[in-house]
Write an enzyme that holds these catalytic residues in place. Structure first.
Site, PDB file in Angstrom:
ATOM      1  N   HIS A 110     -15.474 -13.959 -58.955  1.00  0.00           N
ATOM      2  CA  HIS A 110     -16.852 -13.624 -58.604  1.00  0.00           C
ATOM      3  C   HIS A 110     -16.925 -12.144 -58.229  1.00  0.00           C
ATOM      4  O   HIS A 110     -15.931 -11.538 -57.806  1.00  0.00           O
ATOM      5  CB  HIS A 110     -17.323 -14.465 -57.425  1.00  0.00           C
ATOM      6  CG  HIS A 110     -17.468 -15.915 -57.746  1.00  0.00           C
ATOM      7  ND1 HIS A 110     -18.171 -16.777 -56.935  1.00  0.00           N
ATOM      8  CD2 HIS A 110     -17.013 -16.668 -58.780  1.00  0.00           C
ATOM      9  CE1 HIS A 110     -18.147 -17.988 -57.451  1.00  0.00           C
ATOM     10  NE2 HIS A 110     -17.438 -17.953 -58.567  1.00  0.00           N
TER      11      HIS A 110
ATOM     12  N   GLU B  97     -18.147 -10.620 -55.678  1.00  0.00           N
ATOM     13  CA  GLU B  97     -17.754 -10.325 -54.298  1.00  0.00           C
ATOM     14  C   GLU B  97     -16.241 -10.334 -54.134  1.00  0.00           C
ATOM     15  O   GLU B  97     -15.676  -9.465 -53.466  1.00  0.00           O
ATOM     16  CB  GLU B  97     -18.370 -11.346 -53.330  1.00  0.00           C
ATOM     17  CG  GLU B  97     -19.876 -11.399 -53.369  1.00  0.00           C
ATOM     18  CD  GLU B  97     -20.434 -12.458 -54.309  1.00  0.00           C
ATOM     19  OE1 GLU B  97     -21.513 -12.988 -54.002  1.00  0.00           O
ATOM     20  OE2 GLU B  97     -19.799 -12.760 -55.332  1.00  0.00           O
TER      21      GLU B  97
ATOM     22  N   CYS C 207     -21.980 -17.445 -52.802  1.00  0.00           N
ATOM     23  CA  CYS C 207     -21.623 -18.868 -52.786  1.00  0.00           C
ATOM     24  C   CYS C 207     -20.755 -19.129 -51.542  1.00  0.00           C
ATOM     25  O   CYS C 207     -20.387 -18.203 -50.819  1.00  0.00           O
ATOM     26  CB  CYS C 207     -20.860 -19.240 -54.053  1.00  0.00           C
ATOM     27  SG  CYS C 207     -19.189 -18.547 -54.132  1.00  0.00           S
TER      28      CYS C 207
ATOM     29  N   CYS D 238     -17.357 -17.150 -51.540  1.00  0.00           N
ATOM     30  CA  CYS D 238     -17.515 -15.730 -51.253  1.00  0.00           C
ATOM     31  C   CYS D 238     -17.990 -15.499 -49.826  1.00  0.00           C
ATOM     32  O   CYS D 238     -17.536 -14.567 -49.169  1.00  0.00           O
ATOM     33  CB  CYS D 238     -18.466 -15.101 -52.260  1.00  0.00           C
ATOM     34  SG  CYS D 238     -17.798 -15.086 -53.945  1.00  0.00           S
TER      35      CYS D 238
END
Length: 118
Positions: free
Chosen positions: A62, A64, A92, A95
Site C-alpha cells: 500500500h 502508506e 486501511c 496502514c
C-alpha cells in the site's frame, strides 16, 4: 489560531497534499488503486509511495507502507517522530496500525474512505 492547518501552514499543507495526489496519479497510470502518500520531516519529503499491490502481487504494498519504509530508511530509524504523513484516502486497518506505531505527529487525509460492504 483557528485551526490545526493554520498551525502547520495551509500553503505547505496544499503543497504536500499535491505531492500525495501526484503519487496517486502514478498508481492510476499503472492500473493500481489510485492512492498516494508522502511523509514530510522538517520541510522535506523523506518518503513517498503509491499503491503497488497489483504490480508486485503483494497485498501489503500500500502507498502508506511503501512511504513509511522509505521514510524510516531516510531517517535511519523505525520511529518517525516529528513527521507528517499525507495520504489521499483514509488508511486501511493495516496502514492505520503502522501509522500509530511509527509515532507520526499528524496524519492528513484528502478524503475519508467510503463505507465498505462485507
Amino acid at each position: 489560531m483557528n485551526s490545526l492547518l493554520e498551525s502547520f501552514g495551509k500553503p505547505d499543507h496544499d503543497r504536500w497534499m499535491g505531492a500525495a495526489l501526484a503519487e496517486a496519479e502514478f498508481a492510476a497510470e499503472k492500473d493500481e488503486v489510485p492512492i498516494g502518500c508522502v511523509i514530510v520531516h522538517n520541510g522535506l519529503v523523506i518518503g513517498r509511495g503509491h499503491n503497488l499491490t497489483e504490480s508486485l502481487q503483494d497485498p501489503t504494498a500500500h502507498a502508506e507502507m511503501i512511504a513509511i519504509t522509505a521514510a524510516a530508511e531516510a531517517l535511519g530509524s523505525r520511529r518517525l517522530l516529528d513527521c507528517t504523513l499525507y495520504v489521499t484516502l483514509e488508511p486501511c486497518a493495516m496502514c492505520a496500525g503502522a501509522i500509530v506505531w511509527r509515532g507520526f505527529l499528524i496524519l492528513s487525509m484528502e478524503r475519508p474512505t467510503p463505507k465498505r460492504s462485507v
